[in-house]
Design a protein around this motif. Structure first.
Motif, short mmCIF file in Angstrom:
data_model
loop_
_atom_site.label_atom_id
_atom_site.label_comp_id
_atom_site.label_asym_id
_atom_site.label_seq_id
_atom_site.Cartn_x
_atom_site.Cartn_y
_atom_site.Cartn_z
N GLU A 148 0.80 -1.20 0.16
CA GLU A 148 0.14 -0.04 0.14
C GLU A 148 0.77 1.31 0.15
OE1 GLU A 148 -3.99 1.62 0.50
OE2 GLU A 148 -3.47 -0.38 -0.22
N GLU A 152 1.21 4.44 -2.88
CA GLU A 152 1.17 5.68 -2.20
C GLU A 152 2.30 6.46 -2.70
OE1 GLU A 152 0.58 8.43 2.04
OE2 GLU A 152 0.78 6.00 1.81
N LYS A 157 -1.40 4.99 -8.33
CA LYS A 157 -2.29 4.17 -9.30
C LYS A 157 -1.56 2.79 -9.63
CE LYS A 157 -4.08 4.77 -13.87
NZ LYS A 157 -4.35 5.72 -15.17
N ASP A 167 1.98 -5.10 -11.16
CA ASP A 167 0.72 -4.77 -10.70
C ASP A 167 -0.27 -6.21 -11.01
OD1 ASP A 167 1.22 -1.94 -10.31
OD2 ASP A 167 1.49 -1.87 -12.34
N PRO A 191 -7.09 0.77 0.42
CA PRO A 191 -8.01 1.24 -0.55
C PRO A 191 -7.29 1.33 -1.72
CG PRO A 191 -7.14 2.94 1.21
CD PRO A 191 -7.06 1.64 1.56
N LEU A 192 -5.89 1.60 -1.78
CA LEU A 192 -5.23 1.63 -3.10
C LEU A 192 -4.90 0.06 -3.79
CD1 LEU A 192 -2.35 4.19 -2.05
CD2 LEU A 192 -4.60 4.75 -3.38
N ARG A 194 -6.74 -2.39 -3.30
CA ARG A 194 -8.34 -2.91 -3.81
C ARG A 194 -8.65 -2.15 -5.12
NH1 ARG A 194 -9.89 -6.02 0.62
NH2 ARG A 194 -9.70 -5.21 2.67
N ASP A 195 -8.35 -0.93 -5.18
CA ASP A 195 -8.46 -0.15 -6.36
C ASP A 195 -7.55 -0.68 -7.44
OD1 ASP A 195 -9.67 2.24 -8.10
OD2 ASP A 195 -7.78 2.80 -8.14
N LEU A 196 -6.38 -0.97 -7.27
CA LEU A 196 -5.45 -1.56 -8.43
C LEU A 196 -6.00 -2.69 -8.83
CD1 LEU A 196 -2.70 -1.58 -9.69
CD2 LEU A 196 -1.91 -2.76 -7.73
N LYS A 198 -8.86 -3.83 -8.88
CA LYS A 198 -10.22 -3.76 -9.85
C LYS A 198 -9.85 -3.22 -11.21
CE LYS A 198 -13.40 -2.69 -6.19
NZ LYS A 198 -14.35 -1.64 -5.52
N ARG A 199 -8.84 -2.40 -11.26
CA ARG A 199 -8.29 -1.86 -12.55
C ARG A 199 -7.74 -2.82 -13.46
NH1 ARG A 199 -4.76 1.65 -11.71
NH2 ARG A 199 -4.59 2.12 -9.62
#
Length: 232
Positions: A148, A152, A157, A167, A191-192, A194-196, A198-199
């Motif tokens: 994480e 950051e 991203k 990634d 949060p980062l 989990r977002d990664l 998904k993307r």
């Protein structure tokens, strides 16, 4: 060139980290054992073929090269398929991060096989319970908070500001841990990551792979295994 990937049939295992890279890059490859059976690897592991001797799957045949170990395979594939940024410093850092993922994967495996890989889980359940407690309470948070922070520090991203094979591997780690330790993972503030995840899953080539029958489900025969008593 069509790559030849050698890995055990029926499970994702460590071979999945290589598959994700090949699929995302849309690189032509054959999953050899899935077509010919696991016995096809015996000659390679016994040293009956010329070239480098792999210790265990996965290994990749690329022309005359035989490349083993996940991080090493990805280090080879990345510059050939735009799976890492340019520049020596970034490529060394990518390899460093992948080796850290290798450590995490080894620890995840050893949760359900803490005494010996040659023993059944049922033969080491008491030791596995103790190992799982420490893995959930200490190791999962330590590894994932590290990644994480990596995200950051690089803009949030991607692990290296630009998309890379790291990634893809982080997606697989998140997928595996969510399957094996859903209660533990629900408590993690990531949060980062989990977002990664998904993307990465939404990338066109990877999305096509994930929805295909080539993507095997997680199971209790692979690295990331869900045993309710280990996710207490």
């Amino acid at each position: 060139m069509t790559y030849q990937l050698y890995y055990w049939t029926g499970i994702q295992g460590r071979g999945e980290f290589v598959r994700l890279a090949l699929e995302d890059a849309k690189a032509p490859y054959v999953d050899v054992a899935r077509e010919e059976g696991d016995a096809v690897m015996t000659g390679w592991l016994d040293g009956d073929h010329d070239g480098a001797l792999p210790y265990a799957p996965p290994f990749l045949k690329a022309g005359r090269l035989v490349i083993a170990q996940v991080a090493n395979i990805l280090h080879y594939l990345a510059p050939r398929h735009s799976l890492e940024p340019e520049g020596e410093a970034k490529q060394i850092y990518a390899h460093q991060l992948q080796l850290t993922i290798t450590d995490l994967v080894a620890e995840a495996h050893d949760v359900h096989h803490p005494v010996g890989a040659g023993l059944y889980y049922e033969d080491q359940k008491a030791e596995a319970k103790r190992r799982a407690d420490e893995f959930r309470e200490s190791r999962i948070p330590k590894f994932l908070q590290y990644f994480e922070k990596v995200l950051e520090r690089n803009g949030g991203k991607y692990a290296l500001r630009e998309f890379s094979y790291v990634d893809l591997s982080l997606f697989q780690v998140m997928s595996g841990l969510e399957y094996a330790f859903p209660k533990c993972m629900a408590k993690q503030k990531l949060p980062l990551l989990r977002d990664l995840a998904k993307r990465v899953a939404a990338r066109p080539n990877l999305a096509a792979y994930l929805s295909s029958d080539r993507r095997l489900p997680h199971s209790e025969d692979g690295i990331f295994r869900h045993y309710a008593e280990l996710d207490a």
